[in-house]
Design a protein around this motif. Structure first.
Motif, PDB file in Angstrom:
ATOM      1  N   GLU A 141      -6.582  -7.131 -13.227  1.00  0.00           N
ATOM      2  CA  GLU A 141      -6.198  -6.416 -12.379  1.00  0.00           C
ATOM      3  C   GLU A 141      -4.755  -6.594 -12.088  1.00  0.00           C
ATOM      4  O   GLU A 141      -3.701  -5.871 -12.133  1.00  0.00           O
ATOM      5  CB  GLU A 141      -6.916  -6.234 -11.076  1.00  0.00           C
ATOM      6  CG  GLU A 141      -8.240  -5.611 -11.286  1.00  0.00           C
ATOM      7  CD  GLU A 141      -8.209  -4.085 -10.912  1.00  0.00           C
ATOM      8  OE1 GLU A 141      -7.488  -3.338 -12.004  1.00  0.00           O
ATOM      9  OE2 GLU A 141      -8.451  -3.759  -9.811  1.00  0.00           O
ATOM     10  N   GLN A 180     -10.105  -9.813 -11.855  1.00  0.00           N
ATOM     11  CA  GLN A 180      -9.122  -9.803 -11.101  1.00  0.00           C
ATOM     12  C   GLN A 180      -7.781 -10.444 -11.884  1.00  0.00           C
ATOM     13  O   GLN A 180      -6.742  -9.941 -11.651  1.00  0.00           O
ATOM     14  CB  GLN A 180      -9.229 -11.037  -9.901  1.00  0.00           C
ATOM     15  CG  GLN A 180      -9.954 -10.138  -8.605  1.00  0.00           C
ATOM     16  CD  GLN A 180      -9.215  -8.704  -8.319  1.00  0.00           C
ATOM     17  OE1 GLN A 180      -9.813  -7.872  -8.350  1.00  0.00           O
ATOM     18  NE2 GLN A 180      -8.047  -8.871  -7.865  1.00  0.00           N
ATOM     19  N   GLU A 184     -12.276   0.884  -8.419  1.00  0.00           N
ATOM     20  CA  GLU A 184     -12.563   0.234  -7.319  1.00  0.00           C
ATOM     21  C   GLU A 184     -14.036   0.841  -6.580  1.00  0.00           C
ATOM     22  O   GLU A 184     -14.690  -0.042  -5.951  1.00  0.00           O
ATOM     23  CB  GLU A 184     -11.419   0.476  -6.296  1.00  0.00           C
ATOM     24  CG  GLU A 184     -10.377  -0.250  -6.632  1.00  0.00           C
ATOM     25  CD  GLU A 184     -10.084  -1.602  -6.814  1.00  0.00           C
ATOM     26  OE1 GLU A 184     -10.896  -2.071  -6.541  1.00  0.00           O
ATOM     27  OE2 GLU A 184      -9.049  -2.159  -7.552  1.00  0.00           O
ATOM     28  N   GLU A 189      -3.652  -6.670  -5.090  1.00  0.00           N
ATOM     29  CA  GLU A 189      -4.570  -7.275  -6.373  1.00  0.00           C
ATOM     30  C   GLU A 189      -4.597  -8.913  -6.026  1.00  0.00           C
ATOM     31  O   GLU A 189      -5.370  -9.514  -6.064  1.00  0.00           O
ATOM     32  CB  GLU A 189      -4.136  -7.068  -7.543  1.00  0.00           C
ATOM     33  CG  GLU A 189      -4.654  -5.568  -8.053  1.00  0.00           C
ATOM     34  CD  GLU A 189      -6.017  -5.394  -7.549  1.00  0.00           C
ATOM     35  OE1 GLU A 189      -6.983  -6.030  -7.624  1.00  0.00           O
ATOM     36  OE2 GLU A 189      -6.426  -4.053  -7.563  1.00  0.00           O
ATOM     37  N   GLN A 237      -7.685   4.020 -11.107  1.00  0.00           N
ATOM     38  CA  GLN A 237      -7.828   2.562 -10.519  1.00  0.00           C
ATOM     39  C   GLN A 237      -8.595   3.129  -9.258  1.00  0.00           C
ATOM     40  O   GLN A 237      -9.727   2.072  -9.052  1.00  0.00           O
ATOM     41  CB  GLN A 237      -6.457   2.311 -10.000  1.00  0.00           C
ATOM     42  CG  GLN A 237      -6.160   1.006  -9.499  1.00  0.00           C
ATOM     43  CD  GLN A 237      -6.365   0.019 -10.792  1.00  0.00           C
ATOM     44  OE1 GLN A 237      -6.716   0.427 -11.938  1.00  0.00           O
ATOM     45  NE2 GLN A 237      -6.599  -1.155 -10.320  1.00  0.00           N
ATOM     46  N   TYR A 295      -5.393   3.161  -3.563  1.00  0.00           N
ATOM     47  CA  TYR A 295      -5.049   3.689  -5.073  1.00  0.00           C
ATOM     48  C   TYR A 295      -5.106   5.239  -4.909  1.00  0.00           C
ATOM     49  O   TYR A 295      -4.503   5.797  -5.471  1.00  0.00           O
ATOM     50  CB  TYR A 295      -6.175   3.146  -5.771  1.00  0.00           C
ATOM     51  CG  TYR A 295      -5.697   1.762  -6.275  1.00  0.00           C
ATOM     52  CD1 TYR A 295      -4.249   1.355  -6.405  1.00  0.00           C
ATOM     53  CD2 TYR A 295      -6.550   0.803  -6.272  1.00  0.00           C
ATOM     54  CE1 TYR A 295      -3.983   0.074  -6.699  1.00  0.00           C
ATOM     55  CE2 TYR A 295      -6.183  -0.515  -6.500  1.00  0.00           C
ATOM     56  CZ  TYR A 295      -5.060  -0.909  -6.835  1.00  0.00           C
ATOM     57  OH  TYR A 295      -4.664  -2.127  -6.846  1.00  0.00           O
ATOM     58  N   HIS A 327     -16.192  -1.195  -8.213  1.00  0.00           N
ATOM     59  CA  HIS A 327     -16.665  -2.588  -7.572  1.00  0.00           C
ATOM     60  C   HIS A 327     -17.287  -2.783  -6.474  1.00  0.00           C
ATOM     61  O   HIS A 327     -18.123  -3.472  -6.238  1.00  0.00           O
ATOM     62  CB  HIS A 327     -15.177  -3.057  -7.487  1.00  0.00           C
ATOM     63  CG  HIS A 327     -14.318  -3.195  -8.597  1.00  0.00           C
ATOM     64  ND1 HIS A 327     -12.921  -3.630  -8.485  1.00  0.00           N
ATOM     65  CD2 HIS A 327     -14.569  -3.030  -9.782  1.00  0.00           C
ATOM     66  CE1 HIS A 327     -12.424  -3.516  -9.988  1.00  0.00           C
ATOM     67  NE2 HIS A 327     -13.404  -3.270 -10.518  1.00  0.00           N
TER      68      HIS A 327
HETATM   69 FE   LIG Z   1      -8.621  -4.058  -8.081  1.00  0.00          FE
END
Ligand SMILES: [Fe+2]
Ligand SMILES: [Fe+2]
Length: 171
Positions: free
Chosen positions: A130, A127, A50, A94, A46, A24, A53
């Motif tokens: 996303e 998800q 991530e 994704e 984005q 990204y 995450h």
């Molecule tokens: Fe993602």
């Protein structure tokens, strides 16, 4: 304590999330380069998401008395054909990540790891969002076709997106 199998699978996902982050960020650079700063901003946010995450997964391993690891991951592509190509690639990516998360849930079930199953539900929901957000932009780009005015308008809209740190985000 987290099982060895679950630990390794989650650590693989940490690397996958860092790959997503790098992809990204590369997309953001490409979009900036083709004079779409709003789209570039959307991709920068984005990227930031991530990274969180990856950290969330890493922290789960550590909290469960495991060992968080950052494994090697591939380099991201750096060039795309168009803004539409970028968002179609993001959507395809994704969808792959969704399959990876579902696979982690399968492992958690096989390992009878209830804590990981519950923890991973956040990623299952994430998800869904996303895929939906990437798809919405693909659809808008397709609808506007070659309209420069439409692209300019959407660029201004995507410039508004701001990163919300996870602590402040509703879970
Ligand atoms: Fe993602
Ligand atoms: Fe992610």
């Amino acid at each position: 304590m987290i099982s060895q199998k679950m630990q390794e699978a989650i650590n693989e996902q940490v690397a996958a999330e860092f790959y997503s982050a790098h992809m990204y960020l590369a997309m953001s650079a490409y979009l900036q380069d083709i004079d779409l700063p709003g789209f570039a901003n959307w991709m920068r946010v984005q990227y930031q998401e991530e990274v969180t995450h990856a950290e969330k997964l890493f922290d789960h391993v550590m909290e469960r008395d495991g060992r968080g690891k950052v494994k090697a991951f591939d380099a991201s592509p750096v060039e795309w054909k168009s803004v539409l190509d970028v968002f179609e690639s993001a959507l395809a990516h994704e969808r792959k990540v969704t399959a990876m998360i579902n696979n982690l849930v399968d492992i958690a079930q096989a390992e009878k790891d209830h804590a990981s199953q519950i923890f991973l539900q956040w990623f299952v929901n994430e998800q869904v969002e996303e895929e939906a957000s990437a798809k919405a932009i693909v659809q808008q780009l397709k609808l506007m076709g070659d309209s420069k005015a439409g692209l300019f308008q959407l660029d201004r809209e995507l410039a508004q997106r701001m990163f919300v740190p996870p602590a402040a985000a509703a879970e």
